[in-house]
Design a protein around this motif. Structure first.
Motif, PDB file in Angstrom:
ATOM      1  N   SER A 231      55.917  89.135  24.490  1.00  0.00           N
ATOM      2  CA  SER A 231      57.038  89.987  24.093  1.00  0.00           C
ATOM      3  C   SER A 231      58.205  89.187  23.525  1.00  0.00           C
ATOM      4  CB  SER A 231      57.527  90.812  25.287  1.00  0.00           C
ATOM      5  OG  SER A 231      57.973  89.954  26.336  1.00  0.00           O
ATOM      6  N   VAL A 232      58.276  87.911  23.859  1.00  0.00           N
ATOM      7  CA  VAL A 232      59.369  87.078  23.351  1.00  0.00           C
ATOM      8  C   VAL A 232      59.010  86.527  21.976  1.00  0.00           C
ATOM      9  CG1 VAL A 232      60.749  85.008  23.751  1.00  0.00           C
ATOM     10  CG2 VAL A 232      60.122  86.484  25.681  1.00  0.00           C
ATOM     11  N   GLY A 233      57.742  86.184  21.798  1.00  0.00           N
ATOM     12  CA  GLY A 233      57.307  85.653  20.510  1.00  0.00           C
ATOM     13  C   GLY A 233      57.726  84.214  20.340  1.00  0.00           C
ATOM     14  N   SER A 234      59.010  83.998  20.059  1.00  0.00           N
ATOM     15  CA  SER A 234      59.533  82.646  19.868  1.00  0.00           C
ATOM     16  C   SER A 234      60.845  82.489  20.619  1.00  0.00           C
ATOM     17  CB  SER A 234      59.759  82.354  18.383  1.00  0.00           C
ATOM     18  OG  SER A 234      60.450  81.123  18.217  1.00  0.00           O
ATOM     19  N   LEU A 235      61.009  81.340  21.249  1.00  0.00           N
ATOM     20  CA  LEU A 235      62.272  81.022  21.922  1.00  0.00           C
ATOM     21  C   LEU A 235      63.285  80.442  20.944  1.00  0.00           C
ATOM     22  CD1 LEU A 235      60.842  79.390  25.166  1.00  0.00           C
ATOM     23  CD2 LEU A 235      61.806  81.689  24.929  1.00  0.00           C
ATOM     24  N   GLY A 236      62.858  80.248  19.700  1.00  0.00           N
ATOM     25  CA  GLY A 236      63.741  79.646  18.706  1.00  0.00           C
ATOM     26  C   GLY A 236      63.693  78.133  18.718  1.00  0.00           C
ATOM     27  N   ILE A 237      63.009  77.544  19.700  1.00  0.00           N
ATOM     28  CA  ILE A 237      62.860  76.093  19.792  1.00  0.00           C
ATOM     29  C   ILE A 237      61.420  75.753  19.450  1.00  0.00           C
ATOM     30  CG2 ILE A 237      63.223  74.060  21.238  1.00  0.00           C
ATOM     31  CD1 ILE A 237      65.715  75.801  20.949  1.00  0.00           C
ATOM     32  N   PRO A 238      61.159  75.084  18.352  1.00  0.00           N
ATOM     33  CA  PRO A 238      59.768  74.840  17.937  1.00  0.00           C
ATOM     34  C   PRO A 238      58.946  74.034  18.936  1.00  0.00           C
ATOM     35  CG  PRO A 238      61.288  74.385  16.139  1.00  0.00           C
ATOM     36  CD  PRO A 238      62.117  74.574  17.363  1.00  0.00           C
ATOM     37  N   LYS A 239      59.584  73.059  19.614  1.00  0.00           N
ATOM     38  CA  LYS A 239      58.807  72.153  20.467  1.00  0.00           C
ATOM     39  C   LYS A 239      59.573  71.831  21.750  1.00  0.00           C
ATOM     40  CE  LYS A 239      56.720  68.784  18.388  1.00  0.00           C
ATOM     41  NZ  LYS A 239      56.493  67.505  17.668  1.00  0.00           N
ATOM     42  N   ILE A 240      58.829  71.796  22.867  1.00  0.00           N
ATOM     43  CA  ILE A 240      59.395  71.387  24.150  1.00  0.00           C
ATOM     44  C   ILE A 240      58.483  70.330  24.751  1.00  0.00           C
ATOM     45  CG2 ILE A 240      60.173  72.082  26.441  1.00  0.00           C
ATOM     46  CD1 ILE A 240      60.520  74.905  25.396  1.00  0.00           C
ATOM     47  N   VAL A 241      59.057  69.162  25.075  1.00  0.00           N
ATOM     48  CA  VAL A 241      58.320  68.074  25.696  1.00  0.00           C
ATOM     49  C   VAL A 241      58.699  68.012  27.175  1.00  0.00           C
ATOM     50  CG1 VAL A 241      57.911  65.580  25.720  1.00  0.00           C
ATOM     51  CG2 VAL A 241      58.301  66.769  23.537  1.00  0.00           C
ATOM     52  N   PHE A 242      57.698  68.087  28.050  1.00  0.00           N
ATOM     53  CA  PHE A 242      57.897  67.938  29.494  1.00  0.00           C
ATOM     54  C   PHE A 242      57.356  66.577  29.920  1.00  0.00           C
ATOM     55  CE2 PHE A 242      57.799  72.518  28.928  1.00  0.00           C
ATOM     56  CZ  PHE A 242      58.787  72.974  29.796  1.00  0.00           C
ATOM     57  N   PHE A 243      58.158  65.844  30.698  1.00  0.00           N
ATOM     58  CA  PHE A 243      57.773  64.507  31.144  1.00  0.00           C
ATOM     59  C   PHE A 243      57.850  64.441  32.669  1.00  0.00           C
ATOM     60  CE2 PHE A 243      59.165  60.251  32.523  1.00  0.00           C
ATOM     61  CZ  PHE A 243      58.139  59.470  32.021  1.00  0.00           C
ATOM     62  N   TYR A 244      56.739  63.973  33.286  1.00  0.00           N
ATOM     63  CA  TYR A 244      56.703  63.804  34.739  1.00  0.00           C
ATOM     64  C   TYR A 244      56.003  62.504  35.090  1.00  0.00           C
ATOM     65  CZ  TYR A 244      58.550  68.436  35.455  1.00  0.00           C
ATOM     66  OH  TYR A 244      59.385  69.525  35.444  1.00  0.00           O
ATOM     67  N   THR A 245      56.170  62.073  36.361  1.00  0.00           N
ATOM     68  CA  THR A 245      55.651  60.787  36.800  1.00  0.00           C
ATOM     69  C   THR A 245      54.950  60.926  38.153  1.00  0.00           C
ATOM     70  OG1 THR A 245      57.876  60.326  37.651  1.00  0.00           O
ATOM     71  CG2 THR A 245      57.296  59.390  35.518  1.00  0.00           C
ATOM     72  N   SER A 246      53.945  60.079  38.371  1.00  0.00           N
ATOM     73  CA  SER A 246      53.056  60.235  39.530  1.00  0.00           C
ATOM     74  C   SER A 246      53.728  59.947  40.863  1.00  0.00           C
ATOM     75  CB  SER A 246      51.835  59.321  39.372  1.00  0.00           C
ATOM     76  OG  SER A 246      52.214  57.961  39.385  1.00  0.00           O
ATOM     77  N   GLU A 247      54.745  59.083  40.873  1.00  0.00           N
ATOM     78  CA  GLU A 247      55.371  58.689  42.132  1.00  0.00           C
ATOM     79  C   GLU A 247      56.680  59.437  42.386  1.00  0.00           C
ATOM     80  OE1 GLU A 247      53.548  56.648  44.052  1.00  0.00           O
ATOM     81  OE2 GLU A 247      52.126  56.782  42.379  1.00  0.00           O
ATOM     82  N   ASP A 248      56.889  60.536  41.705  1.00  0.00           N
ATOM     83  CA  ASP A 248      58.117  61.320  41.880  1.00  0.00           C
ATOM     84  C   ASP A 248      57.984  62.178  43.133  1.00  0.00           C
ATOM     85  OD1 ASP A 248      60.371  62.890  41.756  1.00  0.00           O
ATOM     86  OD2 ASP A 248      60.178  63.337  39.615  1.00  0.00           O
ATOM     87  N   ILE A 249      58.723  61.807  44.188  1.00  0.00           N
ATOM     88  CA  ILE A 249      58.715  62.595  45.421  1.00  0.00           C
ATOM     89  C   ILE A 249      59.947  63.483  45.516  1.00  0.00           C
ATOM     90  CG2 ILE A 249      57.345  60.875  46.664  1.00  0.00           C
ATOM     91  CD1 ILE A 249      59.957  59.965  48.023  1.00  0.00           C
TER      92      ILE A 249
END
Length: 306
Positions: A231-249
């Motif tokens: 229903s939203v179609g586009s947020l207006g932001i073409p690309k979103i990069v998510f970054f995470y790490t294995s030792e993040d507690i």
């Protein structure tokens, strides 16, 4: 010793007033020989921002890409001066860097933080060409609480949620979001408390946790859950990069799972990139950049360039 303690107490008080109320000029600028050009710029709120750009001259025919950096700190600590290296690294790699302050809890709540981030983004679009930056090529990047505030600001604007009683103009001119180790769901008390893994008053921690648990418009994931499939179609932001790490507690990588799922369900046009690296904790990348370590400066620029 008594007078030294009084001096440090006074300096700390000045710092808090400066960051959260904008009442005093930045102490770092006062006591350093660094040029104030591009420093402590007003952007429509009591807070200030810094711009990192080539002061030798700007070329209006060759404007540079722009990156806005939003620091973390569990919504209760941090300031733009502590993250000056992010601005410097961006400048050294051909970008114009913008590093704003935003109000911190308990001096302001999430909606005021969103207002600060939104105002900094709008100021950048309207003014960055004067510093050699391209207003049509703006990336917004942040870490931890900063990543959360970016996502919340963009979604409130895109989905038509009011913030402090006003609708926000959608930020459709942004090219990309680069979100590092961000928390996006606030349903679990124990997980939220892990965010405050540094010295801070227990009273402030409990107040902040209560704020996060009780406000239903704070979770970016929850904002999207109210919309139907596609229903939203586009947020207006073409690309979103998510970054995470294995030792993040502090913020488990699963924090992004719900948000990514909701974006894919409601706004399938969005290009989502997910980067997961081993042997790094919640602050490895940000501390590496702050400490001027080449490995992590290169990693950050690589994420920006994705």
């Amino acid at each position: 010793m008594k007078y030294i303690n009084i001096l440090f107490t006074f300096i700390n008080l000045l710092f808090v007033l400066n960051v959260n109320a904008g009442l005093l000029s930045n102490l770092g600028s006062i006591f350093s020989n660094e040029s104030n050009k591009g420093k402590d710029i007003s952007f429509g709120t009591p807070r200030k921002l810094d711009v990192y750009y080539d002061e030798k001259g700007t070329d209006s025919n060759n404007l540079k890409p722009v990156v806005i950096w939003v620091h973390g700190g569990a919504w209760v600590e941090g300031d733009k001066g502590q993250y000056a290296n992010f601005g410097k690294v961006l400048k050294e790699n051909g970008y114009v860097g913008v590093v704003p302050d935003y109000v911190l809890f308990p001096f302001g709540k999430i909606d005021t933080m969103v207002n600060d981030i939104y105002s900094a983004i709008m100021w950048t679009r309207e003014n960055i060409a004067k510093y050699g930056g391209d207003p049509s090529n703006i990336t917004v990047s942040g870490h931890s609480a900063g990543a959360h505030l970016i996502a919340l600001t963009v979604l409130k604007a895109a989905l038509g949620y009011k913030n402090k009683g006003d609708y926000l103009e959608p930020l459709t001119f942004l090219k990309k979001l680069v979100l590092l180790n961000g928390p996006y769901d606030f349903d679990d008390y124990s997980l939220i408390k892990q965010l405050f893994n540094f010295p801070v008053s227990d009273g402030i921690v409990e107040e902040a946790i209560t704020m996060l648990l009780n406000d239903k418009n704070i979770s970016p994931t929850d904002l999207l859950k109210r919309f139907n499939n596609k229903s939203v179609g586009s947020l207006g932001i073409p690309k979103i990069v998510f970054f995470y790490t294995s030792e993040d507690i502090v913020v488990p990588p699963t924090s992004a799972d719900g948000l990514i799922s909701e974006i894919e369900r409601t706004a399938p046009e969005t290009d989502i990139r997910y980067i997961y690296l081993h042997n790094m904790n919640h602050n490895t990348l940000t501390h590496g950049v702050k400490n001027d370590e080449d490995e992590f400066k290169e990693l950050y620029i690589n994420l920006i360039q994705m």
